[in-house]
Scaffold this active site. Sequence first.
Site, mmCIF file in Angstrom:
data_model
loop_
_atom_site.group_PDB
_atom_site.id
_atom_site.type_symbol
_atom_site.label_atom_id
_atom_site.label_comp_id
_atom_site.label_asym_id
_atom_site.label_seq_id
_atom_site.Cartn_x
_atom_site.Cartn_y
_atom_site.Cartn_z
ATOM 1 C CG ASP A 108 -0.277 -0.400 2.587
ATOM 2 O OD1 ASP A 108 0.675 0.576 2.822
ATOM 3 O OD2 ASP A 108 -0.534 -1.249 3.238
ATOM 4 C CG ASP A 134 3.740 -3.324 5.977
ATOM 5 O OD1 ASP A 134 3.043 -3.863 6.515
ATOM 6 O OD2 ASP A 134 3.481 -2.236 5.356
HETATM 7 N N1 SAM Z 1 0.287 -3.571 7.203
HETATM 8 C C1 SAM Z 1 -0.470 -4.566 7.142
HETATM 9 C C2 SAM Z 1 -0.834 -5.715 8.205
HETATM 10 O O1 SAM Z 1 -0.535 -5.750 9.196
HETATM 11 O O2 SAM Z 1 -1.947 -6.528 7.763
HETATM 12 C C3 SAM Z 1 0.187 -5.478 5.948
HETATM 13 C C4 SAM Z 1 -0.025 -4.371 4.844
HETATM 14 S S1 SAM Z 1 0.716 -4.837 3.169
HETATM 15 C C5 SAM Z 1 -0.418 -4.488 2.201
HETATM 16 C C6 SAM Z 1 1.010 -6.432 3.000
HETATM 17 C C7 SAM Z 1 1.701 -6.801 1.803
HETATM 18 O O3 SAM Z 1 2.537 -7.887 2.058
HETATM 19 C C8 SAM Z 1 0.696 -6.893 0.683
HETATM 20 O O4 SAM Z 1 0.727 -6.027 -0.385
HETATM 21 C C9 SAM Z 1 1.253 -8.706 0.031
HETATM 22 O O5 SAM Z 1 1.064 -8.816 -1.330
HETATM 23 C C10 SAM Z 1 2.607 -8.770 0.655
HETATM 24 N N2 SAM Z 1 3.248 -9.873 0.693
HETATM 25 C C11 SAM Z 1 2.653 -10.972 0.909
HETATM 26 N N3 SAM Z 1 3.386 -11.942 1.021
HETATM 27 C C12 SAM Z 1 4.680 -11.486 0.343
HETATM 28 C C13 SAM Z 1 5.932 -12.211 -0.024
HETATM 29 N N4 SAM Z 1 6.042 -13.475 0.239
HETATM 30 N N5 SAM Z 1 6.751 -11.326 -0.519
HETATM 31 C C14 SAM Z 1 6.640 -10.003 -0.537
HETATM 32 N N6 SAM Z 1 5.627 -9.386 -0.311
HETATM 33 C C15 SAM Z 1 4.446 -10.007 0.233
#
Ligand code: SAM
Length: 282
Positions: free
Chosen positions: A86, A156
Amino acid sequence: MSEWFVEKLYPSWRQTLAIATPLHQSATAHQRIALFENPQFGRVLTLNDVVQTTERDEFVYHEMMAHVPILAHGGARRVLIIGGGDGGLLEEVLKHRTVAQATMVEIDPGVVEFSRRHLPMICGQAFDDPRTDLVIADGLDFVTRPGETYHVILVDSTDPIGPGVGLYTERFYAGCKQRLEPSGVLVTQNGVPFLQGGELSGTVAALRPLFEDVSCYLAAVPTYVGGFMALGWASDDPALRHIATETLRTRHATARFSTRYYSPEVHRGAFALPPFIADLVA
Ligand code: SAM
Protein backbone atom coordinates in the site's frame (compact mmCIF):
# COMPACT_ATOMS: atom_id res chain seq x y z
CA MET A 1 -26.01 1.33 6.63
CA SER A 2 -27.23 -1.73 4.73
CA GLU A 3 -23.96 -3.49 3.86
CA TRP A 4 -21.29 -4.72 6.24
CA PHE A 5 -17.79 -6.11 5.71
CA VAL A 6 -17.09 -9.00 8.07
CA GLU A 7 -13.47 -9.91 8.83
CA LYS A 8 -13.28 -13.57 9.91
CA LEU A 9 -9.62 -13.75 10.84
CA TYR A 10 -10.37 -15.58 14.11
CA PRO A 11 -12.69 -18.56 14.70
CA SER A 12 -14.73 -16.90 17.48
CA TRP A 13 -14.19 -13.16 17.08
CA ARG A 14 -15.27 -11.02 14.15
CA GLN A 15 -14.73 -7.42 13.17
CA THR A 16 -17.52 -5.75 11.20
CA LEU A 17 -17.20 -2.47 9.36
CA ALA A 18 -20.04 -0.63 7.68
CA ILE A 19 -19.61 -0.24 3.92
CA ALA A 20 -20.85 3.28 3.19
CA THR A 21 -19.60 3.04 -0.41
CA PRO A 22 -18.16 -0.06 -2.06
CA LEU A 23 -15.33 1.19 -4.26
CA HIS A 24 -13.60 -1.83 -5.75
CA GLN A 25 -13.42 -5.60 -5.75
CA SER A 26 -11.13 -7.75 -7.88
CA ALA A 27 -8.53 -10.50 -7.75
CA THR A 28 -4.84 -10.28 -8.58
CA ALA A 29 -2.73 -13.35 -9.38
CA HIS A 30 -2.00 -13.62 -5.63
CA GLN A 31 -5.05 -12.48 -3.67
CA ARG A 32 -8.50 -10.91 -3.57
CA ILE A 33 -8.41 -7.16 -3.17
CA ALA A 34 -11.24 -4.88 -2.04
CA LEU A 35 -11.71 -1.25 -1.14
CA PHE A 36 -14.65 0.48 0.50
CA GLU A 37 -15.45 3.68 2.32
CA ASN A 38 -16.33 3.56 6.02
CA PRO A 39 -17.59 6.68 7.84
CA GLN A 40 -15.19 6.18 10.77
CA PHE A 41 -12.05 4.89 9.03
CA GLY A 42 -12.28 6.41 5.53
CA ARG A 43 -10.94 4.15 2.78
CA VAL A 44 -10.43 0.56 3.96
CA LEU A 45 -8.17 -1.81 2.02
CA THR A 46 -8.69 -5.56 2.47
CA LEU A 47 -6.74 -8.49 1.03
CA ASN A 48 -8.37 -11.93 1.14
CA ASP A 49 -11.04 -10.32 3.36
CA VAL A 50 -8.57 -9.19 6.03
CA VAL A 51 -8.15 -5.47 6.79
CA GLN A 52 -4.68 -4.32 5.71
CA THR A 53 -4.85 -0.62 6.29
CA THR A 54 -7.32 2.24 6.57
CA GLU A 55 -7.08 5.91 5.74
CA ARG A 56 -7.66 7.09 9.34
CA ASP A 57 -5.59 4.71 11.46
CA GLU A 58 -2.69 3.82 9.11
CA PHE A 59 -0.50 6.45 10.76
CA VAL A 60 -0.22 4.40 13.96
CA TYR A 61 1.24 1.28 12.38
CA HIS A 62 3.31 2.97 9.68
CA GLU A 63 4.86 5.60 11.97
CA MET A 64 5.74 3.02 14.61
CA MET A 65 7.16 0.52 12.15
CA ALA A 66 9.33 3.12 10.39
CA HIS A 67 10.43 5.66 12.99
CA VAL A 68 11.21 3.42 15.97
CA PRO A 69 14.00 1.43 14.25
CA ILE A 70 15.26 4.29 12.05
CA LEU A 71 15.56 6.77 14.93
CA ALA A 72 16.98 4.10 17.25
CA HIS A 73 19.62 3.22 14.67
CA GLY A 74 20.50 6.84 14.01
CA GLY A 75 22.42 6.26 10.75
CA ALA A 76 20.18 4.24 8.43
CA ARG A 77 20.92 5.07 4.80
CA ARG A 78 19.61 1.90 3.16
CA VAL A 79 16.22 0.54 4.27
CA LEU A 80 14.58 -2.65 2.98
CA ILE A 81 10.80 -3.13 3.18
CA ILE A 82 9.36 -6.58 2.55
CA GLY A 83 5.68 -6.43 1.51
CA GLY A 84 4.08 -3.07 2.26
CA GLY A 85 2.27 -2.85 -1.11
CA ASP A 86 0.00 0.00 0.00
CA GLY A 87 3.05 2.30 0.21
CA GLY A 88 2.17 3.77 3.62
CA LEU A 89 5.32 2.46 5.26
CA LEU A 90 7.48 3.52 2.32
CA GLU A 91 6.09 7.05 2.67
CA GLU A 92 7.07 7.18 6.36
CA VAL A 93 10.55 5.77 5.69
CA LEU A 94 11.19 8.40 3.00
CA LYS A 95 10.38 11.20 5.47
CA HIS A 96 13.90 10.58 6.77
CA ARG A 97 16.05 12.68 4.47
CA THR A 98 19.05 10.68 5.69
CA VAL A 99 17.65 7.57 3.97
CA ALA A 100 19.33 7.44 0.56
CA GLN A 101 17.65 4.27 -0.69
CA ALA A 102 14.40 2.52 0.23
CA THR A 103 14.08 -0.84 -1.48
CA MET A 104 10.60 -2.33 -1.34
CA VAL A 105 10.11 -5.98 -2.27
CA GLU A 106 6.43 -6.69 -2.90
CA ILE A 107 5.16 -9.95 -4.37
CA ASP A 108 2.00 -8.49 -5.87
CA PRO A 109 2.29 -5.66 -8.43
CA GLY A 110 -1.52 -5.48 -8.36
CA VAL A 111 -1.49 -4.07 -4.81
CA VAL A 112 1.05 -1.40 -5.74
CA GLU A 113 -0.84 -0.31 -8.87
CA PHE A 114 -4.09 -0.32 -6.95
CA SER A 115 -2.69 1.76 -4.07
CA ARG A 116 -1.10 4.30 -6.40
CA ARG A 117 -4.48 4.83 -8.01
CA HIS A 118 -6.89 4.58 -5.07
CA LEU A 119 -4.86 5.31 -1.92
CA PRO A 120 -2.81 8.46 -2.59
CA MET A 121 -3.79 9.64 0.91
CA ILE A 122 -1.79 6.69 2.28
CA CYS A 123 1.19 6.35 -0.09
CA GLY A 124 1.51 10.01 -1.13
CA GLN A 125 4.22 10.36 -3.82
CA ALA A 126 6.37 7.59 -2.29
CA PHE A 127 6.43 5.38 -5.40
CA ASP A 128 7.72 8.30 -7.50
CA ASP A 129 10.52 9.25 -5.09
CA PRO A 130 13.92 8.80 -6.79
CA ARG A 131 15.16 7.00 -3.64
CA THR A 132 12.52 4.28 -4.06
CA ASP A 133 13.71 1.02 -5.55
CA LEU A 134 10.60 -1.13 -6.14
CA VAL A 135 11.28 -4.81 -6.71
CA ILE A 136 8.41 -7.14 -7.62
CA ALA A 137 9.46 -10.47 -6.12
CA ASP A 138 8.81 -12.90 -3.30
CA GLY A 139 10.46 -11.50 -0.16
CA LEU A 140 11.69 -14.97 0.80
CA ASP A 141 13.50 -15.41 -2.54
CA PHE A 142 14.90 -11.88 -2.36
CA VAL A 143 16.50 -12.08 1.08
CA THR A 144 17.90 -15.59 0.61
CA ARG A 145 19.80 -14.49 -2.53
CA PRO A 146 23.19 -12.83 -2.00
CA GLY A 147 23.00 -9.08 -2.51
CA GLU A 148 23.06 -5.64 -0.97
CA THR A 149 22.88 -5.18 2.80
CA TYR A 150 20.64 -2.78 4.72
CA HIS A 151 20.77 -0.81 7.97
CA VAL A 152 17.08 -1.44 8.70
CA ILE A 153 14.79 -4.20 7.40
CA LEU A 154 11.01 -3.85 7.89
CA VAL A 155 8.68 -6.78 7.28
CA ASP A 156 5.27 -5.27 6.50
CA SER A 157 3.58 -8.51 5.57
CA THR A 158 0.10 -9.92 5.56
CA ASP A 159 -0.71 -12.47 8.25
CA PRO A 160 0.80 -15.93 7.67
CA ILE A 161 -1.92 -16.84 5.18
CA GLY A 162 -1.51 -17.09 1.39
CA PRO A 163 1.65 -15.49 -0.02
CA GLY A 164 2.70 -14.27 3.44
CA VAL A 165 3.39 -17.77 4.84
CA GLY A 166 7.04 -17.82 3.73
CA LEU A 167 7.73 -14.56 5.58
CA TYR A 168 7.33 -16.28 8.95
CA THR A 169 9.88 -19.07 8.38
CA GLU A 170 13.37 -19.63 9.81
CA ARG A 171 14.73 -19.51 6.25
CA PHE A 172 13.31 -16.06 5.75
CA TYR A 173 14.70 -14.70 9.03
CA ALA A 174 18.14 -16.19 8.27
CA GLY A 175 17.96 -14.42 4.89
CA CYS A 176 17.12 -11.13 6.63
CA LYS A 177 20.10 -11.61 8.92
CA GLN A 178 22.51 -12.03 6.01
CA ARG A 179 21.03 -8.92 4.33
CA LEU A 180 21.38 -6.80 7.49
CA GLU A 181 24.40 -4.60 8.28
CA PRO A 182 26.21 -5.78 11.44
CA SER A 183 24.59 -3.11 13.63
CA GLY A 184 21.26 -3.17 11.79
CA VAL A 185 17.71 -3.70 13.06
CA LEU A 186 15.01 -6.07 11.79
CA VAL A 187 11.35 -5.28 12.59
CA THR A 188 8.55 -7.75 11.86
CA GLN A 189 4.74 -7.59 11.77
CA ASN A 190 3.63 -10.02 14.48
CA GLY A 191 -0.10 -9.52 14.87
CA VAL A 192 -2.11 -9.02 18.03
CA PRO A 193 -0.58 -11.05 20.90
CA PHE A 194 -3.87 -11.50 22.77
CA LEU A 195 -5.39 -13.29 19.77
CA GLN A 196 -2.32 -14.39 17.78
CA GLY A 197 0.21 -15.19 20.49
CA GLY A 198 1.69 -18.01 18.43
CA GLU A 199 2.66 -15.58 15.67
CA LEU A 200 4.81 -13.58 18.08
CA SER A 201 6.30 -16.51 20.02
CA GLY A 202 7.02 -18.39 16.76
CA THR A 203 8.87 -15.43 15.25
CA VAL A 204 10.83 -14.80 18.46
CA ALA A 205 11.83 -18.48 18.69
CA ALA A 206 13.10 -18.38 15.10
CA LEU A 207 14.96 -15.07 15.57
CA ARG A 208 16.62 -15.85 18.90
CA PRO A 209 19.35 -18.18 17.58
CA LEU A 210 20.20 -15.62 14.89
CA PHE A 211 20.44 -12.34 16.85
CA GLU A 212 21.91 -11.17 20.14
CA ASP A 213 18.90 -9.10 21.10
CA VAL A 214 15.34 -10.21 20.30
CA SER A 215 12.14 -8.70 21.70
CA CYS A 216 9.10 -6.76 20.52
CA TYR A 217 7.41 -3.42 20.96
CA LEU A 218 3.74 -2.45 20.91
CA ALA A 219 1.31 -0.13 19.16
CA ALA A 220 -2.47 0.17 19.46
CA VAL A 221 -3.95 0.07 15.95
CA PRO A 222 -7.77 0.35 16.08
CA THR A 223 -8.52 -1.95 13.12
CA TYR A 224 -6.02 -4.64 14.18
CA VAL A 225 -8.55 -5.61 16.84
CA GLY A 226 -7.87 -7.37 20.14
CA GLY A 227 -5.54 -4.98 21.98
CA PHE A 228 -1.94 -4.02 21.27
CA MET A 229 -0.23 -5.28 18.16
CA ALA A 230 3.34 -6.52 18.37
CA LEU A 231 6.26 -5.54 16.19
CA GLY A 232 9.13 -7.98 16.50
CA TRP A 233 12.61 -6.51 17.07
CA ALA A 234 15.96 -8.20 16.34
CA SER A 235 19.48 -6.79 16.33
CA ASP A 236 23.02 -7.73 17.22
CA ASP A 237 23.37 -4.40 19.01
CA PRO A 238 21.38 -4.61 22.30
CA ALA A 239 21.97 -0.89 22.96
CA LEU A 240 19.63 0.04 20.10
CA ARG A 241 16.62 -1.06 22.15
CA HIS A 242 17.58 1.29 24.97
CA ILE A 243 18.43 4.59 23.28
CA ALA A 244 17.87 7.43 25.76
CA THR A 245 14.76 9.58 25.34
CA GLU A 246 16.94 12.68 25.08
CA THR A 247 18.89 11.21 22.13
CA LEU A 248 15.62 10.24 20.43
CA ARG A 249 14.28 13.77 20.99
CA THR A 250 17.34 15.24 19.29
CA ARG A 251 17.11 12.80 16.35
CA HIS A 252 13.36 13.34 15.96
CA ALA A 253 13.77 17.12 16.03
CA THR A 254 16.65 16.95 13.52
CA ALA A 255 14.53 14.78 11.20
CA ARG A 256 12.07 17.71 11.02
CA PHE A 257 8.73 16.06 10.31
CA SER A 258 5.67 15.82 12.51
CA THR A 259 4.09 12.61 13.73
CA ARG A 260 0.67 11.79 15.18
CA TYR A 261 1.43 8.60 17.15
CA TYR A 262 5.21 8.39 17.33
CA SER A 263 7.04 10.46 19.90
CA PRO A 264 10.35 9.76 21.66
CA GLU A 265 8.39 9.06 24.86
CA VAL A 266 5.99 6.67 23.09
CA HIS A 267 9.04 5.03 21.47
CA ARG A 268 10.56 4.27 24.89
CA GLY A 269 7.24 3.21 26.40
CA ALA A 270 6.43 0.86 23.50
CA PHE A 271 9.13 -1.52 24.71
CA ALA A 272 7.44 -1.93 28.13
CA LEU A 273 5.65 -5.25 27.80
CA PRO A 274 2.69 -6.42 29.92
CA PRO A 275 3.69 -9.73 31.56
CA PHE A 276 1.44 -11.85 29.31
CA ILE A 277 3.30 -10.49 26.26
CA ALA A 278 6.72 -10.65 27.96
CA ASP A 279 6.01 -14.37 28.53
CA LEU A 280 5.49 -14.85 24.78
CA VAL A 281 8.92 -13.39 24.01
CA ALA A 282 10.73 -14.97 27.00
N1 SAM B 1 0.10 -3.59 7.48
C1 SAM B 1 -0.59 -4.71 6.96
C2 SAM B 1 -0.98 -5.71 8.04
O1 SAM B 1 -0.44 -5.66 9.14
O2 SAM B 1 -1.88 -6.49 7.75
C3 SAM B 1 0.16 -5.33 5.84
C4 SAM B 1 -0.10 -4.47 4.66
S1 SAM B 1 0.76 -4.73 3.20
C5 SAM B 1 -0.59 -4.43 2.09
C6 SAM B 1 1.08 -6.46 3.07
C7 SAM B 1 1.71 -6.82 1.74
O3 SAM B 1 2.54 -7.96 1.88
C8 SAM B 1 0.69 -7.16 0.65
O4 SAM B 1 0.70 -6.17 -0.35
C9 SAM B 1 1.17 -8.52 0.11
O5 SAM B 1 1.05 -8.64 -1.29
C10 SAM B 1 2.62 -8.53 0.59
N2 SAM B 1 3.20 -9.87 0.66
C11 SAM B 1 2.63 -11.00 1.12
N3 SAM B 1 3.46 -12.03 0.99
C12 SAM B 1 4.61 -11.56 0.43
C13 SAM B 1 5.84 -12.15 0.05
N4 SAM B 1 6.05 -13.46 0.20
N5 SAM B 1 6.80 -11.35 -0.47
C14 SAM B 1 6.59 -10.00 -0.62
N6 SAM B 1 5.43 -9.41 -0.30
C15 SAM B 1 4.46 -10.16 0.23
